[in-house]
Design a protein around this motif. Structure first.
Motif, PDB file in Angstrom:
ATOM      1  N   PRO A   1       0.827  -1.208   0.000  1.00  0.00           N
ATOM      2  CA  PRO A   1       0.000   0.000   0.000  1.00  0.00           C
ATOM      3  C   PRO A   1       0.864   1.262   0.000  1.00  0.00           C
ATOM      4  O   PRO A   1       1.857   1.354   0.708  1.00  0.00           O
ATOM      5  CB  PRO A   1      -0.804  -0.121   1.299  1.00  0.00           C
ATOM      6  N   GLY A   2       0.470   2.206  -0.844  1.00  0.00           N
ATOM      7  CA  GLY A   2       1.204   3.468  -0.941  1.00  0.00           C
ATOM      8  C   GLY A   2       2.256   3.477  -2.024  1.00  0.00           C
ATOM      9  O   GLY A   2       2.762   4.549  -2.389  1.00  0.00           O
TER      10      GLY A   2
ATOM     11  N   LEU B   1      14.969  -0.947   3.306  1.00  0.00           N
ATOM     12  CA  LEU B   1      13.863  -1.743   2.780  1.00  0.00           C
ATOM     13  C   LEU B   1      14.385  -2.929   1.972  1.00  0.00           C
ATOM     14  O   LEU B   1      13.904  -4.052   2.109  1.00  0.00           O
ATOM     15  CB  LEU B   1      12.955  -0.868   1.906  1.00  0.00           C
ATOM     16  N   ALA B   2      15.392  -2.687   1.126  1.00  0.00           N
ATOM     17  CA  ALA B   2      15.962  -3.774   0.324  1.00  0.00           C
ATOM     18  C   ALA B   2      16.650  -4.801   1.204  1.00  0.00           C
ATOM     19  O   ALA B   2      16.585  -6.012   0.946  1.00  0.00           O
ATOM     20  CB  ALA B   2      16.947  -3.204  -0.689  1.00  0.00           C
ATOM     21  N   SER B   3      17.313  -4.340   2.248  1.00  0.00           N
ATOM     22  CA  SER B   3      17.986  -5.256   3.157  1.00  0.00           C
ATOM     23  C   SER B   3      16.982  -6.101   3.926  1.00  0.00           C
ATOM     24  O   SER B   3      17.169  -7.310   4.097  1.00  0.00           O
ATOM     25  CB  SER B   3      18.862  -4.452   4.125  1.00  0.00           C
TER      26      SER B   3
ATOM     27  N   LEU C   1       8.311  -5.933   4.501  1.00  0.00           N
ATOM     28  CA  LEU C   1       8.323  -4.514   4.786  1.00  0.00           C
ATOM     29  C   LEU C   1       7.422  -4.156   5.958  1.00  0.00           C
ATOM     30  O   LEU C   1       7.570  -3.076   6.547  1.00  0.00           O
ATOM     31  CB  LEU C   1       7.902  -3.723   3.530  1.00  0.00           C
ATOM     32  N   ARG C   2       6.497  -5.038   6.290  1.00  0.00           N
ATOM     33  CA  ARG C   2       5.690  -4.788   7.490  1.00  0.00           C
ATOM     34  C   ARG C   2       6.419  -5.192   8.772  1.00  0.00           C
ATOM     35  O   ARG C   2       5.986  -4.820   9.871  1.00  0.00           O
ATOM     36  CB  ARG C   2       4.370  -5.556   7.384  1.00  0.00           C
ATOM     37  N   ALA C   3       7.508  -5.959   8.629  1.00  0.00           N
ATOM     38  CA  ALA C   3       8.258  -6.373   9.808  1.00  0.00           C
ATOM     39  C   ALA C   3       8.925  -5.175  10.461  1.00  0.00           C
ATOM     40  O   ALA C   3       9.351  -4.229   9.801  1.00  0.00           O
ATOM     41  CB  ALA C   3       9.319  -7.410   9.413  1.00  0.00           C
TER      42      ALA C   3
ATOM     43  N   PRO D   1       7.387   9.329   1.916  1.00  0.00           N
ATOM     44  CA  PRO D   1       8.119   9.083   3.167  1.00  0.00           C
ATOM     45  C   PRO D   1       7.234   8.681   4.332  1.00  0.00           C
ATOM     46  O   PRO D   1       7.691   8.002   5.255  1.00  0.00           O
ATOM     47  CB  PRO D   1       8.810  10.431   3.434  1.00  0.00           C
ATOM     48  N   ASP D   2       5.951   9.092   4.302  1.00  0.00           N
ATOM     49  CA  ASP D   2       5.054   8.747   5.406  1.00  0.00           C
ATOM     50  C   ASP D   2       4.218   7.506   5.113  1.00  0.00           C
ATOM     51  O   ASP D   2       3.258   7.213   5.838  1.00  0.00           O
ATOM     52  CB  ASP D   2       4.134   9.928   5.729  1.00  0.00           C
ATOM     53  N   ALA D   3       4.554   6.756   4.061  1.00  0.00           N
ATOM     54  CA  ALA D   3       3.803   5.543   3.741  1.00  0.00           C
ATOM     55  C   ALA D   3       3.919   4.540   4.888  1.00  0.00           C
ATOM     56  O   ALA D   3       4.981   4.428   5.519  1.00  0.00           O
ATOM     57  CB  ALA D   3       4.316   4.925   2.445  1.00  0.00           C
ATOM     58  N   PRO D   4       2.858   3.782   5.160  1.00  0.00           N
ATOM     59  CA  PRO D   4       2.892   2.849   6.300  1.00  0.00           C
ATOM     60  C   PRO D   4       4.039   1.852   6.232  1.00  0.00           C
ATOM     61  O   PRO D   4       4.611   1.495   7.264  1.00  0.00           O
ATOM     62  CB  PRO D   4       1.531   2.148   6.208  1.00  0.00           C
ATOM     63  N   LEU D   5       4.393   1.386   5.042  1.00  0.00           N
ATOM     64  CA  LEU D   5       5.445   0.380   4.938  1.00  0.00           C
ATOM     65  C   LEU D   5       6.840   0.968   5.131  1.00  0.00           C
ATOM     66  O   LEU D   5       7.806   0.237   5.334  1.00  0.00           O
ATOM     67  CB  LEU D   5       5.379  -0.317   3.574  1.00  0.00           C
TER      68      LEU D   5
END
Length: 504
Positions: free
Chosen positions: A420-421, A452-454, A501-503, A439-443
């Motif tokens: 999402p986002g 994020l990639a890591s 990404l939710r972790a 930048p303020d996206a939930p994920l």
């Protein structure tokens, strides 16, 4: 004997002997999480190598004296993360080792800026020249590395037929040293191919066969420096791999911004550079197509300044929603060094591409090629020439376009469902997508794209951070390739990326 408990060599231990598990160490109410962590750690440190079979859930539950639901929940968590997979009667098998998050730079002090990530980390702030080799070496259940073609689609039968025909017609003298410009048959075939597919009128004598676009850039850097041109402007954002090759070639690379119409020609003028590298058909990584107005501005810049345009015809053939745009070379041949390859259409391993330089650069580039390697291998050139002239390569391209379009659609659907986002860029062509996040996206939650990639890689999903391909700050983003994965794997991988990404 429970066959599902046997490992690749001998029999695996089961129950309470399995990895010397001590259930009393598990926190109350968190036994499934504890068990999945213990097994994940054993996979990471090699105690459970790839191919190992986990104990049957009922056996492990009985031996640990927990409910079977605890074990099945732990196994399900490992399956969703891509570390194990159910194989029916064969049991649950280890299929991928996790990448420890601290080593790849995902964990950091919140007060430290993203640019201060460790230099030596895979997703560190300053990727080294071996970063792509390092990323390729990491095993992951879901590999969305951009630029990787569908290697399983290589036309082996057609290649073998063409190779047999070529060998049957070769004389002994044909096996000697060849023309450093390339085999005449391939140069003629490339000229026909460019005329049919890219609208470029070229004499075969003007074409130089090279070992991919990477070698074309190195040869051009050598010739430009010999002529006193030490700068080659590059797009921003733009390919990290291209920058690595140009840096090795000794070139300075002023950055010229790209917007929704392509390269900013006003910024190119302001840079003072006398040469520029562009990907106008499908800009990497944004996917922007150079607009008609920008093309006219670019032509005016080249005529007024005497500048050189290096056109990397990246992803030009791989268009899905409209016909390919004309090559810039077709509009101003005296100012454009055009280069392309079959790396995505067939395979990078062939190391076959072409360079069509302006007349003023031709002889110097032929000399550079001669003294670099005496020319590409002749046999693969002749086989490729036969595929091009027989129509096999066009059939391959039509098949790939259909397949890639379906895979692209699946990835876009997965992004919409699980990220999402995320904003998708560059979907009309190519074999990759770029996504960006507010930048303020939930994920995102304040994390940069290197993190994020890591984090994605630590959960079994291989992607590239947008930060690798830009030198100026921007919104967090990822670059995702879809050509090399089937639709089911793409759908599963997008779900895994969303979980990663939710972790926290």
């Amino acid at each position: 004997m429970d066959r599902a408990n046997e490992g690749p060599v001998g029999r695996a231990k089961t129950g309470s002997d399995f990895l010397q598990l001590r259930i009393e160490e598990a926190p109350p109410g968190g036994r499934a999480d504890w068990l999945s962590r213990e097994i994940r750690a054993a996979i990471a440190d090699g105690r459970l190598p790839l191919g190992s079979k986990l104990p049957a859930s009922r056996v492990l539950a009985a031996e640990l004296r927990v409910s079977r639901g605890v074990v099945t929940e732990a196994y399900q968590c490992l399956t969703e993360d891509g570390h194990v997979a159910g194989r029916g009667r064969a049991g649950t098998v280890v299929v991928a080792a996790p990448v420890p998050v601290p080593e790849s730079g995902a964990v950091r002090d919140p007060a430290r800026p993203c640019g201060a990530l460790p230099e030596g980390a895979l997703f560190g702030a300053a990727p080294g020249t071996d970063v792509f080799d390092s990323l390729r070496a990491v095993e992951a259940p879901f590999d969305f590395t951009p630029g990787v073609p569908d290697l399983a689609a290589f036309p082996r039968a057609a290649w073998l037929r063409a190779e047999r025909a070529v060998l049957a017609g070769l004389s002994a003298s044909d096996l000697g040293y060849g023309d450093p410009r390339g085999a005449p048959a391939l140069r003629a075939a490339v000229a026909h191919w460019l005329a049919r597919n890219r609208g470029i009128a070229a004499d075969p004598a003007d074409i130089l066969i090279v070992a991919g676009v990477s070698q074309a850039l190195i040869l051009l850097a050598h010739v430009l420096r010999a002529r006193g041109i030490g700068e080659l402007a590059v797009e921003e954002p733009g390919s990290l791999g291209a920058r690595h090759h140009l840096r090795y070639g000794g070139m300075a690379m002023p950055a010229v911004p790209v917007d929704g119409e392509g390269v900013r020609v006003d910024a190119l003028r302001a840079s003072g550079a006398r040469a520029v590298l562009l990907t106008p058909a499908h800009q990497f990584p944004t996917g922007v197509v150079l607009s008609g107005e920008r093309r006219r501005e670019l032509m005016a810049w080249a005529r007024e300044s005497g500048g050189l345009i290096v056109e990397d015809d990246y992803d030009a053939e791989h268009r899905y929603d409209r016909p390919p745009v004309p090559a810039v070379r077709a509009m101003l041949p005296e100012a454009v060094a055009y280069t392309g390859s079959v790396s995505k259409l067939l395979a990078p391993a062939l190391r076959i591409g072409w360079l069509l330089p302006p007349p003023a650069y031709r002889e110097a580039l032929v000399a550079a090629k001669r003294f670099t390697d005496l020319g590409n291998g002749v046999l693969p050139q002749l086989v490729l020439a036969r595929l091009m002239e027989s129509g096999e390569l066009e059939r391959q391209l039509r098949m790939l376009r259909r397949r890639h379009q379906r895979r692209r659609d699946t990835m876009i659907e997965g992004i919409g469902r699980h990220l999402p986002g995320a904003v998708v860029h560059g979907a009309a062509a190519g074999v990759h997508l770029m996504i960006t996040f507010p930048p303020d996206a939930p994920l995102v939650r304040g994390r940069c794209d290197l993190e994020l990639a890591s984090l994605a890689l630590a959960h079994g999903v291989k992607v590239q951070p947008l930060a690798w391909h830009r030198r100026h700050p921007g919104p967090p983003g990822l670059v995702l390739g879809y050509a090399a994965s089937g639709r089911d794997r793409i759908a599963e991988g997008m779900a895994a990326l969303g979980r990663a990404l939710r972790a926290r």
